[in-house]
Write an enzyme that holds these catalytic residues in place. Structure first.
Site, PDB file in Angstrom:
ATOM      1  N   SER A 106     144.195  -6.270  56.750  1.00 52.97           N
ATOM      2  CA  SER A 106     143.274  -7.058  55.933  1.00 52.97           C
ATOM      3  C   SER A 106     142.695  -8.209  56.725  1.00 52.97           C
ATOM      4  CB  SER A 106     143.980  -7.613  54.696  1.00 52.97           C
ATOM      5  OG  SER A 106     143.052  -8.395  53.961  1.00 52.97           O
ATOM      6  N   LYS A 123     148.797  -2.943  50.755  1.00 49.78           N
ATOM      7  CA  LYS A 123     147.391  -3.299  51.025  1.00 49.78           C
ATOM      8  C   LYS A 123     146.533  -3.031  49.777  1.00 49.78           C
ATOM      9  CE  LYS A 123     143.538  -4.374  53.017  1.00 49.78           C
ATOM     10  NZ  LYS A 123     142.461  -3.513  53.287  1.00 49.78           N
ATOM     11  N   HIS A 167     147.162  -5.785  47.416  1.00 53.59           N
ATOM     12  CA  HIS A 167     146.459  -6.963  47.957  1.00 53.59           C
ATOM     13  C   HIS A 167     145.001  -6.914  47.495  1.00 53.59           C
ATOM     14  CE1 HIS A 167     143.625  -8.623  50.874  1.00 53.59           C
ATOM     15  NE2 HIS A 167     144.528  -9.554  51.151  1.00 53.59           N
ATOM     16  N   ASN A 168     144.374  -5.770  47.643  1.00 50.44           N
ATOM     17  CA  ASN A 168     142.961  -5.681  47.284  1.00 50.44           C
ATOM     18  C   ASN A 168     142.748  -5.797  45.775  1.00 50.44           C
ATOM     19  OD1 ASN A 168     142.778  -5.209  50.005  1.00 50.44           O
ATOM     20  ND2 ASN A 168     141.322  -3.545  49.819  1.00 50.44           N
ATOM     21  N   GLU A 180     142.854  -9.317  45.103  1.00 53.26           N
ATOM     22  CA  GLU A 180     141.593  -9.881  45.627  1.00 53.26           C
ATOM     23  C   GLU A 180     140.458  -9.711  44.601  1.00 53.26           C
ATOM     24  OE1 GLU A 180     140.591  -8.435  49.673  1.00 53.26           O
ATOM     25  OE2 GLU A 180     138.584  -8.047  48.888  1.00 53.26           O
TER      26      GLU A 180
HETATM   27  P1  NBP Z   1     133.819   3.286  59.196  1.00 56.79           P
HETATM   28  O1  NBP Z   1     134.642   3.415  57.972  1.00 56.79           O
HETATM   29  O2  NBP Z   1     132.372   2.984  59.062  1.00 56.79           O
HETATM   30  O3  NBP Z   1     133.982   4.618  60.076  1.00 56.79           O
HETATM   31  C1  NBP Z   1     133.279   4.785  61.284  1.00 56.79           C
HETATM   32  C2  NBP Z   1     134.182   5.341  62.351  1.00 56.79           C
HETATM   33  O4  NBP Z   1     134.776   6.578  61.914  1.00 56.79           O
HETATM   34  C3  NBP Z   1     133.430   5.691  63.632  1.00 56.79           C
HETATM   35  O5  NBP Z   1     134.237   5.386  64.736  1.00 56.79           O
HETATM   36  C4  NBP Z   1     133.215   7.190  63.479  1.00 56.79           C
HETATM   37  O6  NBP Z   1     132.993   7.843  64.704  1.00 56.79           O
HETATM   38  C5  NBP Z   1     134.521   7.586  62.901  1.00 56.79           C
HETATM   39  N1  NBP Z   1     134.564   8.925  62.313  1.00 56.79           N
HETATM   40  C6  NBP Z   1     133.932   9.419  61.229  1.00 56.79           C
HETATM   41 BR1  NBP Z   1     132.703   8.518  60.221  1.00 56.79          BR
HETATM   42  N2  NBP Z   1     134.240  10.701  60.956  1.00 56.79           N
HETATM   43  C7  NBP Z   1     135.101  11.044  61.928  1.00 56.79           C
HETATM   44  C8  NBP Z   1     135.794  12.242  62.204  1.00 56.79           C
HETATM   45  N3  NBP Z   1     135.685  13.310  61.424  1.00 56.79           N
HETATM   46  N4  NBP Z   1     136.603  12.261  63.284  1.00 56.79           N
HETATM   47  C9  NBP Z   1     136.745  11.187  64.070  1.00 56.79           C
HETATM   48  N5  NBP Z   1     136.112   9.998  63.851  1.00 56.79           N
HETATM   49  C10 NBP Z   1     135.295   9.931  62.789  1.00 56.79           C
HETATM   50  O7  NBP Z   1     134.477   2.173  60.171  1.00 56.79           O
HETATM   51  P2  NBP Z   1     134.981   0.698  59.832  1.00 56.79           P
HETATM   52  O8  NBP Z   1     134.069  -0.026  58.914  1.00 56.79           O
HETATM   53  O9  NBP Z   1     135.283   0.115  61.164  1.00 56.79           O
HETATM   54  O10 NBP Z   1     136.341   0.927  59.022  1.00 56.79           O
HETATM   55  C11 NBP Z   1     137.425   1.663  59.562  1.00 56.79           C
HETATM   56  C12 NBP Z   1     138.534   1.728  58.528  1.00 56.79           C
HETATM   57  O11 NBP Z   1     138.987   0.394  58.240  1.00 56.79           O
HETATM   58  C13 NBP Z   1     138.130   2.314  57.175  1.00 56.79           C
HETATM   59  O12 NBP Z   1     139.196   3.025  56.644  1.00 56.79           O
HETATM   60  C14 NBP Z   1     137.857   1.093  56.339  1.00 56.79           C
HETATM   61  O13 NBP Z   1     137.998   1.348  54.955  1.00 56.79           O
HETATM   62  C15 NBP Z   1     138.931   0.149  56.842  1.00 56.79           C
HETATM   63  N6  NBP Z   1     138.692  -1.267  56.639  1.00 56.79           N
HETATM   64  C16 NBP Z   1     137.463  -1.780  56.801  1.00 56.79           C
HETATM   65  C17 NBP Z   1     137.256  -3.138  56.610  1.00 56.79           C
HETATM   66  C18 NBP Z   1     135.909  -3.743  56.818  1.00 56.79           C
HETATM   67  O14 NBP Z   1     135.771  -4.949  56.545  1.00 56.79           O
HETATM   68  N7  NBP Z   1     134.925  -2.972  57.304  1.00 56.79           N
HETATM   69  C19 NBP Z   1     138.316  -3.958  56.272  1.00 56.79           C
HETATM   70  C20 NBP Z   1     139.575  -3.419  56.163  1.00 56.79           C
HETATM   71  C21 NBP Z   1     139.751  -2.065  56.348  1.00 56.79           C
HETATM   72  P3  NBP Z   1     131.489   8.121  65.217  1.00 56.79           P
HETATM   73  O15 NBP Z   1     131.106   6.881  65.952  1.00 56.79           O
HETATM   74  O16 NBP Z   1     131.620   9.286  66.082  1.00 56.79           O
HETATM   75  O17 NBP Z   1     130.627   8.364  64.015  1.00 56.79           O
END
Ligand code: NBP
Length: 476
Positions: free
Chosen positions: A130, A184, A187-188, A191
């Site tokens: 988080s 987690k 937590h959300n 939130e």
């Molecule tokens: P995203 O959730 O936007 O996912 C993008 C990533 O996933 C890219 O690296 C993409 O690779 C990869 N990907 C996908 Br789409 N399909 C795939 C597959 N079949 N095989 C391998 N890789 C694949 O990224 P994020 O916003 O960085 O979030 C990552 C995780 O963290 C999520 O579970 C999210 O819920 C969680 N999270 C996010 C936040 C936040 O604030 N954003 C906070 C806390 C937790 P590519 O580049 O090849 O498309």
């Protein structure tokens, strides 16, 4: 070449920031992304940290670059993508290697993934992270679920990258399989409730008292110096003070009043219901977002019913700002009490032994709900580890007694004024129902016995469990 201490797959927002954090704390890290161009972009932008990063274009190269047993963080889109990535990775891994899903997974998926690897040479960690992008880069709160042995392999790296509260790292091993992702999720859920309650107080100040965004910002700013001190109150002060660069009016005033709800917020409510634990303030917050999304229906209904005049006033002699502050504080206690009660039940149901004071501890910094208040929860659960509910711990029962009268005055005035305060009202009703030694379910039991011969327990313990309403079954 020196092997990496850890690997990370997924270089989108969260993964790239987490990787930089890991590298910055002196850990050598190998990185891989499905689309290799993103790996290049990431590496090129890493500046001085490049020397700590091994960019890899193939899974083979990636796995080879990490010191066994290999901990590999998978930080990609939650859901099916994680299973696909795990399957692609699996044939390349060796004894004791650990796949770590750090995305926002449903803890039931985490349990299934953990079980799938149980009889193999590999292990699985479900890790809740988080703090968003900023947290990932400079110190998130990290909730770990998996075997204790696998935790020991990653403890040093995770401790180095976690947020610190008075020097204490905000990371902990919380139990087996889905424990980290479950915590987690809750937590959300908390939130959601925290944000909704702040939103409802904002609504009272804006619509019930006619205050401008900048006036409300100052009020939140002063509250942030007191017992409500928290990241969410701090950013509320900031967003209310911000100006739209296009219209030069307060930014919040031109943001559409529609919010979505997905994933973790919804799951927290579903799981609370599954376990029969009341989480009414969290439910109200999730439902309020769904209602906010019905913008066109709300506009149509306003045409039919008109808007309320929203004339909010407290009883004579009340200190308005103090009452609003205390009301928000009381409601917040309700939401956190509910979240912790859901975790306590899940701990029993899933055999996790979730350590409540530790959970409060690792939420004190790095995560979105971080606050001084969580330090008080840590102390309350440490002093009263067997308390049935946060609100009956000695520390919190005193706070509840002090703050609930203000919540009652504020909620009553808001309801009279037609101001929607579902989360504040749910928290108040939760207190009232929780402290009511004799409630009204006796009537429900009588009705159920009347139409379905369900029987009931008697207060006098006598062995006669049906009412005098005929056969006990309804006749149609
Ligand atoms: P995203 O959730 O936007 O996912 C993008 C990533 O996933 C890219 O690296 C993409 O690779 C990869 N990907 C996908 Br789409 N399909 C795939 C597959 N079949 N095989 C391998 N890789 C694949 O990224 P994020 O916003 O960085 O979030 C990552 C995780 O963290 C999520 O579970 C999210 O819920 C969680 N999270 C996010 C936040 C936040 O604030 N954003 C906070 C806390 C937790 P590519 O580049 O090849 O498309």
């Amino acid at each position: 070449m020196e092997k990496a201490e850890i690997g990370l797959i997924g270089l989108a927002v969260m993964g790239s920031n987490l990787a930089l954090n890991i590298a910055e704390k002196g850990n050598k890290i190998a990185v891989f992304n499905r689309t290799p161009e993103k790996t290049d972009e990431f590496y090129e932008s890493a500046g001085d940290l490049k020397k700590q990063i091994i960019p890899c274009k193939t899974i083979d190269e990636f796995v080879e670059a990490i010191r066994p047993p290999r901990p590999i963080i998978i930080m990609i889109k939650a859901g099916e993508a994680v299973d696909q990535q795990m399957e692609a990775l699996r044939p390349h891994l060796g004894d004791g290697d650990i796949m770590i899903d750090a995305g926002n997974a449903n803890f039931r998926d985490t349990i299934a993934r953990f079980d799938r690897l149980k009889d193999s040479k590999l292990t699985f960690i479900g890790m809740g992270v988080s703090g968003g992008e900023e947290g990932a880069r400079h110190g998130p709160s990290i909730m770990v679920g998996g075997t204790e042995d696998s935790w020991k392999r990653v403890e040093k790296v995770l401790t180095s990258i976690a947020a610190k509260y008075n020097g204490e790292p905000c990371v902990a091993w919380l139990g087996n399989d889905g424990a980290g992702h479950f915590v987690k999720t809750i937590h959300n859920g908390i939130e959601y409730a925290d944000m909704q309650m702040i939103g409802e107080i904002y609504g009272i100040l804006r619509d019930g008292l006619g205050k401008s965004a900048s006036e409300i910002s100052k009020i939140f700013g002063s509250w942030n110096k007191g017992r409500l001190n928290s990241y969410l109150i701090e950013i509320t002060e900031k967003v209310l003070a911000a100006e739209d660069p296009v219209t030069k009016t307060p930014m919040v005033d031109i943001i559409l009043d529609k919010a979505g709800q997905k994933g973790t917020g919804k799951w927290s409510v579903i799981e609370a219901q599954n376990m029969g634990i009341p989480a009414t303030a969290i439910e109200a917050a999730v439902a309020a977002r769904s209602l906010s999304a019905l913008k066109s229906e709300r506009e149509a209904a306003q045409k039919i019913f008109g808007a309320s005049d929203y004339s909010f006033s407290l009883p004579d002699g009340s200190n308005l700002e103090k009452d609003l502050e205390l009301a928000l504080f009381a409601a917040k206690i309700g939401a956190y009490a509910q979240g912790f009660a859901v975790m306590a039940e899940a701990s029993r149901e899933f055999g996790w032994s979730l350590p409540m004071p530790v959970i409060a501890k690792i939420w004190r910094a790095g995560c979105i709900i971080r606050s001084q208040f969580l330090d008080e929860i840590t102390k309350a659960f440490t002093d009263a580890p067997d308390a049935a509910n946060l609100i009956v711990t000695p520390a919190f029962s005193a706070m509840v007694k002090e703050s609930v009268p203000a919540l009652r005055r504020v909620t009553a005035a808001a309801l009279s004024a037609g101001l929607p305060v579902p989360a504040l009202a749910s928290a108040l009703t939760y207190f009232d129902a929780y402290r009511q030694g004799r409630g009204t379910a006796n009537l429900i039991q009588a009705q159920r016995d009347f139409f379905g011969a369900h029987g009931f327990d008697r207060v006098d313990g006598k062995d006669f469990h049906h009412g005098p309403w005929g056969s006990g079954a309804a006749t149609f």
